[in-house]
Each structure stands twice: as C-alpha cells, then as structure tokens.
Design a protein around this motif. Sequence first.
Motif, short mmCIF file in Angstrom:
data_model
loop_
_atom_site.label_atom_id
_atom_site.label_comp_id
_atom_site.label_asym_id
_atom_site.label_seq_id
_atom_site.Cartn_x
_atom_site.Cartn_y
_atom_site.Cartn_z
N LEU A 365 0.83 -1.21 0.00
CA LEU A 365 0.00 0.00 0.00
C LEU A 365 0.87 1.26 0.00
CD1 LEU A 365 -2.45 -1.19 2.76
CD2 LEU A 365 -3.13 -0.63 0.43
N ASP A 366 0.32 2.33 -0.52
CA ASP A 366 0.95 3.65 -0.40
C ASP A 366 0.10 4.46 0.56
OD1 ASP A 366 3.29 3.97 -1.78
OD2 ASP A 366 2.27 4.09 -3.72
N LEU A 367 0.68 4.86 1.66
CA LEU A 367 -0.14 5.49 2.69
C LEU A 367 0.31 6.91 3.01
CD1 LEU A 367 -0.33 2.55 5.25
CD2 LEU A 367 -2.02 3.21 3.53
N ILE A 368 -0.64 7.68 3.51
CA ILE A 368 -0.33 8.98 4.08
C ILE A 368 -0.69 8.92 5.55
CG2 ILE A 368 -1.13 11.35 4.20
CD1 ILE A 368 -1.26 11.45 1.30
N ALA A 593 4.76 16.07 3.82
CA ALA A 593 4.24 17.32 4.37
C ALA A 593 3.35 17.06 5.58
CB ALA A 593 3.48 18.09 3.30
N PHE A 594 2.65 15.91 5.55
CA PHE A 594 1.73 15.64 6.66
C PHE A 594 2.47 15.32 7.95
CE2 PHE A 594 -0.63 15.07 2.80
CZ PHE A 594 -1.76 15.81 3.06
N LEU A 595 3.73 14.98 7.81
CA LEU A 595 4.52 14.70 9.01
C LEU A 595 5.50 15.84 9.31
CD1 LEU A 595 5.21 10.92 8.41
CD2 LEU A 595 3.61 11.93 10.02
N ALA A 596 5.25 16.99 8.66
CA ALA A 596 6.16 18.12 8.83
C ALA A 596 6.36 18.46 10.30
CB ALA A 596 5.63 19.34 8.08
N ILE A 597 5.29 18.28 11.06
CA ILE A 597 5.34 18.64 12.47
C ILE A 597 6.44 17.88 13.21
CG2 ILE A 597 3.56 16.90 13.02
CD1 ILE A 597 3.71 20.31 14.66
N LEU A 598 6.76 16.67 12.70
CA LEU A 598 7.78 15.86 13.36
C LEU A 598 9.17 16.27 12.96
CD1 LEU A 598 6.30 12.29 12.97
CD2 LEU A 598 6.17 13.83 14.91
#
Lengths: 603, 423
Positions: A365-368, A593-598
């Motif tokens: 799978l390709d996940l976000i 980008a969705f994990l930018a916070i990390l």
Amino acid sequence: MIPQDRLRNFSIIAHIDHGKSTLADRLLELTHTIDARQMTSQVLDSMDLEREKGITIKARAVRLEYTSSRDGLVYGLNLIDTPGHVDFSYEVSRSLQACEGAILVVDASQGIEAQTLANVHLALREGLTIVPVLNKIDLPSAQPELVLEELENVLAIPREEVILASAKEGTGVPDILEAIVARIPAPRGNPKDRLQGLIFDSHYDPYKGVVVYVRLAAGTLHEHEEVRLMASGAESEILELGVFRPGLVPVRSLSAGEVGYVATGLKSVRDAQVGDTITSAGRPAAEPVPGYQEAKSLVFAGLYPLSGEDYPLLRDALEKLHLNDASFTYKAESSVALGFGFRCGFLGLLHMEIVQERLEREFGLDLIASAPSVEYQVVLTHGRGTVAVDNPSRLPAANDIEEIQEPWVKLSVVTPASYIGPLMELSTNRRGAFQDLEYLDPQRVLMRFHMPLAELIVDYYDQLKSRTAGYASMDYEEAGYRPANLVKVDIMVNGEPVDALSLIVHRERAQSTGRVLVEALRKLIPRQMFEVPIQAAIGSNVIARETVRALRKNVLAKCYGGDITRKRKLLEKQKEGKQRMKRVGSVEIPQEAFLAILRMGEG
Amino acid sequence: MTEREPAELATGLEAASGPAPRSLYVHVPFCVSLCPYCDFVVYTGRSTRGPRSRIDAFVGALSQELELRADIVDARFGALGSVARRPLDTLYFGGGTPSLLPPASIAALVQVVRERFGLATEAEVTLEANPGPDDRGDATGFADAGVTRLSLGAQSFQDEELRTLGRRHRGAHVADAVLAARSARIASINIDLLYDVPGQTLASWTDSLERALALAPDHVSLYALTLDDPDAEGLTGELGDHLPTRSGARRWRAASRRRQDDERATAMYHHATALLAGEGWRAYEISNWARRGHESRHNLAYWWRQPYEAVGPGAHAFDGTRRRWNAARLEGYLAALQPPDGSKPILPPGSSETVDASTAAAESMILGLRLDTGVPAELMAEPALTDAFAWAKSLGFLLVDGSRVRLTTRGRLFSNELFARLI
C-alpha cells in the motif's frame, strides 16, 4: 515427552543493543536447535524491518532441548523473545506473563539503562525469577566492577548471582543454561485438569488460519481436539499443534506448563485474540486464565491510502496486521482533505512508523499518515460531560470547551552526569517538570521528569540522543491527565483548511509553532502552476503565512543527443513523484508534508 | 535491462524489425579543457595533445567499431546495395570537440562510413566545433572531408559569461569561426547559445542573440543551462554512458544552481521565441530554430523515432525496438577495439534496453510534441490520455488545428508537466 518438572519457560530482557539477540543466537547454537550452517545472526529477528532497525518488534518463541551437565537429563527450555524498545513495554509484559523466569542482560560497558530498570520492574511485578547476566565482558571498555556495583546498589542484585558472559564469544553461555535449569522454577499446573491455555501471540497463515501461540496453564491438548476460545466463543477442530524449533514442528500433544502453537483453522482475526484462553470444547474449563489488559494507545494518527480506491485494501491489511500485532487500534474515520481512512492508535511513535512500514511493505500500500496526536479529554461547558479527542481536527468549538486535559508521563532518563544540563534544558523547554536525580554510580545519573506526552512524542527521543552523543536512554510510563491551556492551530493551503494538518499546542507556543510549521510546509510543497498561500490560524485569526511561488517552467531544454532513455527516465521520475502526492483541493501535497510537524526540530 | 549486452544480441542474428538506420552518430570524446556544466563523455589534457595523445588510437578504434557495427547491419538487412539498405541520410560528429580531429582523420572516417553504410549524395554531415582559434580546426579541410554542416558551441557572446561557463573562446571568436566556415563553403551553420547562465541578464541575452543572428546562421539551438547530476541518476557505473562528475564540476554546479532563476529563464525563452518568430525563423523544436530547409535532419531522426546507428564512447543507438549505448570509459573502449595483444577486436562494452510497445507509443508522443508539427489530434480522445490533454488545454498549453495538436510557447515551457502525465 519431557516431564513438567524439566520444563523452564523464560524470557530475555535487556535494554536495546545490550546483546539480547546475540545471546539468543548462542543459546540456539549451543543446544543444537539450529546447526551452525543454518545460523544467520539474529535468528529470531526474522522480519526484514527488525534486522534493518536492529530491534525486535514482535515477540517470538523457541523451544530449546538442553542436556544438563548437572544431572545428564534433558530439559525443555522455552525461550519467549521480547521486543526491546521503549514503545513495546506492553509486548514485554505479555511475554513475561507466559514465563517463570527472565534472563536480565546488562552491557558491561554501558551499565544499567532506562529500559533495564523498566523491564526489571515488569519482571518483578510478574513474580519472575531473575537470572542476571553481565554481557560483553570481552570489550576493552567493559567495566564489570562498576556495573556489578550498580546492579547491587540500584536493583539489589547480589554480585555473586551475576553471570559474567560474552554472548559474542560464547563465554559464560553454558553457565547461563545451567542457571536457567537450576534457578528458574518449573511451571506448575495439573496436566489432568481441564484445559486452560493463554494465548500470548498469534499469526495468520493462509492455509492453517489463525495460528495462536499458547502457554498451557492446566490440562493437556491433543491433536484433532475440538477447542473453544473462551472470550470469543469460537470453536474449531485444531489442524495442528506443535512447538517452536524455531520453525513450527508438530507434536501430538502439549500439556500444562508447555509453550507451543495451535493452528486453529479459524479464518477470522476476531475469533482468536491475544489474551484469550483456549480450552477444550468437550470439557471446558470453568474460568479463563487471567488475560491481558488491552494495550493502551498513546499516539494517534490517521492512516489514509494515497489513492482512494485502496481503502478496502487498507481495511483488509489492517485487519490482518492486527492479528500479528494486537497492540495497535484502528477505527474508520474520514478527512475532508484525505478522504476515507482509519484513525489508528499506537504504543508510541516508533510503533506508528513500524505499522505504517509493514502495511506498505507487506501489503503493497501507499499510505499517508497525518500528524500524530495524543488523546485529549475535553470537558464541555454547561456540565455536558467530557469527550475524548484523539484527532485535533475534531476538537469542539472554543466556546463549547470548559477545559482541555492532556496526558502526562513519568519520564526516566539515564545519562552520563556531564549531560545533566542539556537534558534539563531540553526537558523544561518541553514543559517538563523535573522530579529528582539519583546517582547510579559516580559518572551516571537517573533523572526523573513529569512531562506532557504530546511534547515527548514529537522528537524528544531524537533530541535526547543528539544532545548526549547517543549516551542517554529513556523510558516512560503514563501519569494521568492534567488541565492545560491548549489551542487548536489550523493550517490552510491555498485558502482551504487541511484538517489532517491541524494540531493542538500550548497557547504560548501557538504563534511560534505555527510559523515554523508553515515555513516547513513551504519547503515541502512543490511549486504548482499557481501561487499557493499557506496559513496557520487559530479560529479565524491568521497567525503565520508563507507562499509557495508559482512554477515558471518545467522543460527539458538541453541537448541529450540521441539519449532518449535518459530523457524518458527523468520524466518517469517526475511522474512517480506526482503519484506519491495527495491532491488536496487543487494543490498536490507530498506525503512528507503531513509529518512536517515531526521534522520541525526545536520548534 | 542494463546488463552487458548478451553476445547473441550483438551478432545481429535476430530478425530485422524495421528499416535499416539512415543516420549515424560518431562521438569524439576529446576537449582541450572541461566545461563544468557539460555531461557528455569527455577526456582532456594529455589525452588530446603531445606524445600521450590517444586521438590516433581512438580514430583507429572508431573505424574498427564502424566495421563491426556495419557487419551487424549487413547481417540483419543485407549488404550495402541491397533493397533494404539505402545509404545514410545523415552523419553527425558530436562531442566533445570533434573539430580537434585533423581533417584527414575526419576524411578517413567519412570514407569508412561511405564504404560500409553508404552516404547519400545530399547527405547532411554535421561536425561540432568550438569557435576558439585553438580548437575550431580547419574549416576548408573539414569541407573537403565531406562536412556540410557546422555546429558552433558559441554559448554566449559575453566574455564574462563565457568565463563563468569555463569556455576558452571569446565572443568575438564566433564571428571568425562563422566567416571561416562560410569561406570554406559549408552549406549550413548552427550556433548554440545558453540561457539561464549565472550572471546573465535579459539585456545580455538579447545582445548575444542579436549578435548571433547578425552572423546570419542557418540554425540556432537555444538551450537552458541544465545542471544535472549523472551520478545521482545512476548513469556513471562501470557500464554507464556517463563519466562520474569531477568534484570541481560538482561544486561549480551546486554554486551555479543557486544563481539560476526560473523567472528570468522563462522571460529569456519568451523573448527569444518572439524575436526569432519576428524574423521568420521556424521554431521547429523546443530548443531549435531553423531557416526553412535548414532543420537538422539528424536530430529530426531522433524526434521522429527513426533508427540510428552510433559509435564512440557513451554513444546511443536505436534500431526501432532496442536502445543501445556504449559505456563511457575510453580505456574499455580502446581495449575492446584495439586489443593491445593483437587479438581480434570485439564490440566495446555497453548496455541496452528494449522498448516495449506502450513505452514506444509514449516516446513517440513525447518526442512528437517537442516538434512544431505536433502529434495527431485524435490522440486527445484516447481514454488514457484525455484527462492529461484536457488539463493541458485548459491551461493554454495546446493548439489544435485540423488534424494535429501542438504545444504553445507556454506549453513548451511546461512540457514536462504534460509529458509526465502522458507516460
């Protein structure tokens, strides 16, 4: 068959990298469970991910047959391997429940680390006999005297009980085997009683259905027997039972005290959960053995398929993986930005990373993943009760909130004393409250903090390692909820709120966090055909803004001569890049980008 | 895909899948000095001059490779003179700096080509040359050797920019080179220019362009300075078609990338397009303009996906289904074709890939869209392509007229965005 009084069930507990897997390899070799030709290193860490990361992710079991030099008799030793990372203490405690003893491995050059302490406490809580081993005594940097003293002072382990060993060289390993036989008690439980077996792990086999790993507390299990799972009520005739050598080797029966596997033939994950009790359908036990507490999820994130059509595949994959790893939770959710997906709960950030990687690798799978969050308790106004919120975008409107409470943890850090200052600074910057400090030896200290879990999950561990040249170690446990002055920061990309990027932060830090996050996003979101504003806002109040400039050109205007292959490959790469992006509104946003916070570092 | 080609493939025993090649590329990997932006297979210094020069050995090896390649073509299509073997329409000496070869060597190579592949009476024979006095060579000698088209790597007319680019010549040298070529009665002259060069301004670009046009060339190629990383693309291995990037060039590229500017580059391209259109030039390909009848037939063969043969280190050939290339390294090339122990020469090391039908279709479309003739408009109705074409159309990238669809200037600038959606 080996009689019950010659069975020993044990685990190896250790801080990461103290040599647990190497010791397991040596035990397998010395007992001829695996011959030297088949020996690969870290036999029990068979998952690719485990070898790559050098950690054990899943518990595993193996049966060793050992002829004791004391009495010349053959003993059956069941080694139940345990994971070695701070995120997986739940798995450790599960494994320990199936044992009577534990080998405690401590690195003679490193000494006691944070997880050493945590694991010893878990083992003592289960009433296990501890066989202490000082490993890596061959290293020039080994300081056996100092570490023996530490064990005595901190854990009250008398030095004469400690076996000096080098798992790498094989020194002391025969002594360890003898100590297992001599010190760890045989299991109890009457083989003639009604069958009771605790399921401590499981995997799914396409031919044999759900294969459960059991530790029999009482009774005897025979081949072809009709069994019942006490919690789910599912019944089936077993297809096979056996022991771990370390591959699955069928036997005709298993009885009280033994550890083995049972191929149930059951097709559904839910029918045979870890922690359930297996019993005979014809002559069931009156009561199940005490099971496990459900794993408590501390970190939550949304997992979404990159392509919406893969949603059913993701659902199936989660269901199958969950059979292998019951310690994560999942429930369907939907996001305006990302479509349909699942809100998953994890033991920690590493666990989240591993689950995502396993879903991608093992199920193609390709996940976000959306930004990870903790679970908040939100007290509503006008006495309307409290709601749990594990997704920042679901935080109720500000005027409905009386108070927000966030989870705290008790954090233990073991570090060379020279790093006390930097760690104090790191922890208090993360809203940590210093509790106390204890010298383990003249050079090393144990520091304790209380800290909001949300501050810990971002990148505390990485920062801890980088500020102490890798020397410090940590462990944590939950410490209840406390009220805090928190606000939700929303992120808008091209004017549209992207719910998966929302986060909850302390009010005083909202401005700076918002600024750092939009700056990070500006760098991560590629230029589009038009200008893309990125804004951070609290309610309708914009607190930070950046702009991704419009793309001006994207053309191969170079002489590649007849090298069409290179031209085409460059285009294929661009295409691949586009496919790994999620279209939100009219903007293509890459997964990272969705994990930018990390990745914001010290925000 | 990129293993060394199996011997049986190189024997030419497979069935002919299309027409025999009518174009041939010859790579000459020598330059007086190295330009830090250049990716082509190039050797400098002692390889090119003095007692350790490898040029003579190389010309021998080239002739040998021409013979071996011709043997394969003979086996597949019949000997020269048979129906399927029409003589070559184009021959291209690229580099490197082919003008470093003595005219006699060029003449000898042309002779081998003529004997083994044939050369049509009206064949286009291009030679790449530097404009500088020490490496542009003898135009009359080249013309006598059969060269009909000279391609000058002018790059800029601003000395400052030429220095930045590591070029050895000065702006004024370009006029001398053109004059020499004209006096030698070379029929077609191309001038290469680069835009998006660090330090370049729209004014200096316009000046270079106008000075180039004042020399009345027949063809101009305007390339954006593109600073790639062949190592990162995986092209520089043992059998790769590129040499590893030297550390100095790597540093130069990193620094220069920071001084490039998409906005400025876009303005330069638009400006050049308007200027050339105003003077009646045909913008027949994304980076190429020609006066009517002076389009590069050799390069058109690439874009039309016609088969072409190729010799020399790093050279690429195409036989209609298979793309083949020689490895970049000169040592391996010379060792195979001029064995030091006097044994029989063999084909140089290299690799190949077979282009399947769907990739072939994608290649045709992408190469076709690079040209001002575009592709058949009915492609826009192909179910797998409609979304991408509709998207491009909505952004003003396409011009549909009658049976053909082609890219607008804006569409050319964003062509990769469309191509990546079409493959």
